[in-house]
Design an enzyme around this catalytic site. Structure first.
Site, PDB file in Angstrom:
ATOM      1  N   CYS A 171      -1.551  -5.187   8.949  1.00 50.54           N
ATOM      2  CA  CYS A 171      -2.731  -5.036   8.337  1.00 50.54           C
ATOM      3  C   CYS A 171      -3.839  -5.949   8.378  1.00 50.54           C
ATOM      4  CB  CYS A 171      -2.447  -4.830   6.878  1.00 50.54           C
ATOM      5  SG  CYS A 171      -1.690  -3.106   6.322  1.00 50.54           S
ATOM      6  N   ASP A 220       5.654  -4.005   6.292  1.00 49.13           N
ATOM      7  CA  ASP A 220       4.654  -3.817   7.401  1.00 49.13           C
ATOM      8  C   ASP A 220       5.292  -4.518   8.557  1.00 49.13           C
ATOM      9  OD1 ASP A 220       4.731  -6.511   6.413  1.00 49.13           O
ATOM     10  OD2 ASP A 220       2.696  -6.683   5.622  1.00 49.13           O
ATOM     11  N   ASN A 221       6.462  -4.892   8.900  1.00 51.00           N
ATOM     12  CA  ASN A 221       6.687  -5.668  10.272  1.00 51.00           C
ATOM     13  C   ASN A 221       8.199  -4.742  10.791  1.00 51.00           C
ATOM     14  OD1 ASN A 221       9.228  -7.646   9.603  1.00 51.00           O
ATOM     15  ND2 ASN A 221       7.735  -7.793   7.755  1.00 51.00           N
ATOM     16  N   CYS A 280      23.997   2.970  15.432  1.00 46.48           N
ATOM     17  CA  CYS A 280      24.531   4.191  15.343  1.00 46.48           C
ATOM     18  C   CYS A 280      24.821   5.034  16.536  1.00 46.48           C
ATOM     19  CB  CYS A 280      23.317   5.242  14.370  1.00 46.48           C
ATOM     20  SG  CYS A 280      22.151   5.890  15.627  1.00 46.48           S
ATOM     21  N   GLY A 326       0.868  -1.309   0.026  1.00 44.67           N
ATOM     22  CA  GLY A 326      -0.068  -0.053   0.239  1.00 44.67           C
ATOM     23  C   GLY A 326       0.822   1.315  -0.004  1.00 44.67           C
TER      24      GLY A 326
HETATM   25 ZN   LIG Z   1      20.501   4.862  16.035  1.00 41.85          ZN
END
Ligand SMILES: [Zn+2]
Length: 256
Positions: free
Chosen positions: A189, A129-130, A249, A40
């Site tokens: 969904c 979607d996950n 990060c 979608g």
């Molecule tokens: Zn991060």
């Protein structure tokens, strides 16, 4: 490379925008965007990226079209049911603009293939979607220093953010969601439902953010998460901080 007369005509409405102009259109025609998920969010995002003349598109999705997808996955028709989404979406691109180099990848993105599939992209647009896939895509994008437009929604709630977590002052997607969801792999969904027009709004917004990342128009999107509530309707923008302890990060080994 100068734009051809046909490209000048085709992209005239972008060229006259001072914030984009001929330079921006030339950047778009030289850009490579990888879309992860042709559902979608991926469908309208792809249509606007192709419309903008993005020169190279890679479409990753291992799923096939189902009748229940047609409520929101706007590229597909009943004739596509049972066909691979990435293949049918790539066919649409070729019919829409043969100048675009489009590559369907009918595979699931996994830790084993993610780096190979995403290397060389100028922007990655994730509409999967996950959480497990979204975190994998984010970790790989951060490692490769590729801007990530991450878009998601459920029911009536949408969220979109652009992440550049390798930069010292910018969060990654994992800074936002944490480590708890790596094992989550559910089709939200199917479980929760989703309003089709909301998906379209989030997908076209994600395309806009990919165009922003390529051309540099407007404000710097880094560290902002946009939340759309379709019930009110209401739009909010949150500032996300880099998590110094983020395992992707941050620098979790250094003293706090
Ligand atoms: Zn991060």
């Amino acid at each position: 490379m100068p734009l051809t007369p046909s490209q000048l005509d085709r992209h005239a409405r972008h060229i006259v925008l001072p914030e984009i102009g001929g330079v921006g259109v030339a950047r778009l025609t030289a850009a490579h965007v990888v879309l992860v998920g042709m559902g979608g969010i991926g469908c309208p995002a792809l249509q606007y990226l192709a419309g903008a003349g993005v020169g190279r598109l890679t479409l990753i999705d291992d799923d096939t079209v189902d009748l229940s997808n047609l409520q929101r996955q706007t590229l597909f028709t009943p004739a596509d049911i049972g066909q691979p989404k990435a293949r049918r979406a790539a066919d649409w691109v070729q019919g829409f603009d043969p100048a675009i180099m489009v590559t369907p990848v009918i595979e699931r993105i996994t830790p084993a293939n993610a780096a190979a599939l995403l290397t060389g992209a100028d922007v990655i647009l994730d509409g999967t979607d996950n959480f497990a896939t979204r975190l994998l895509v984010s970790d790989t994008a951060t490692a490769l220093h590729i801007p990530l437009v991450s878009a998601a929604l459920g029911r009536f709630q949408g969220q979109i953010g652009t992440f550049a977590g390798w930069l010292p002052d910018q969060p990654c997607y994992r800074c936002f969601v944490g480590d708890a969801f790596d094992a989550e792999d559910c089709d939200t969904c199917a479980e929760q439902g989703v309003l089709g027009a909301m998906v379209g709004m989030v997908g076209s917004f994600a395309a806009m953010e990919a165009v922003r990342a390529i051309t540099g128009f407007g404000d710097d999107p880094g560290g902002k998460l946009h939340l759309i509530d379709g019930l009110k309707p209401l739009w909010r923008t949150l500032k996300i901080a880099k998590d110094p302890g983020c395992r992707t990060c941050g620098n979790p080994t250094s003293p706090a």
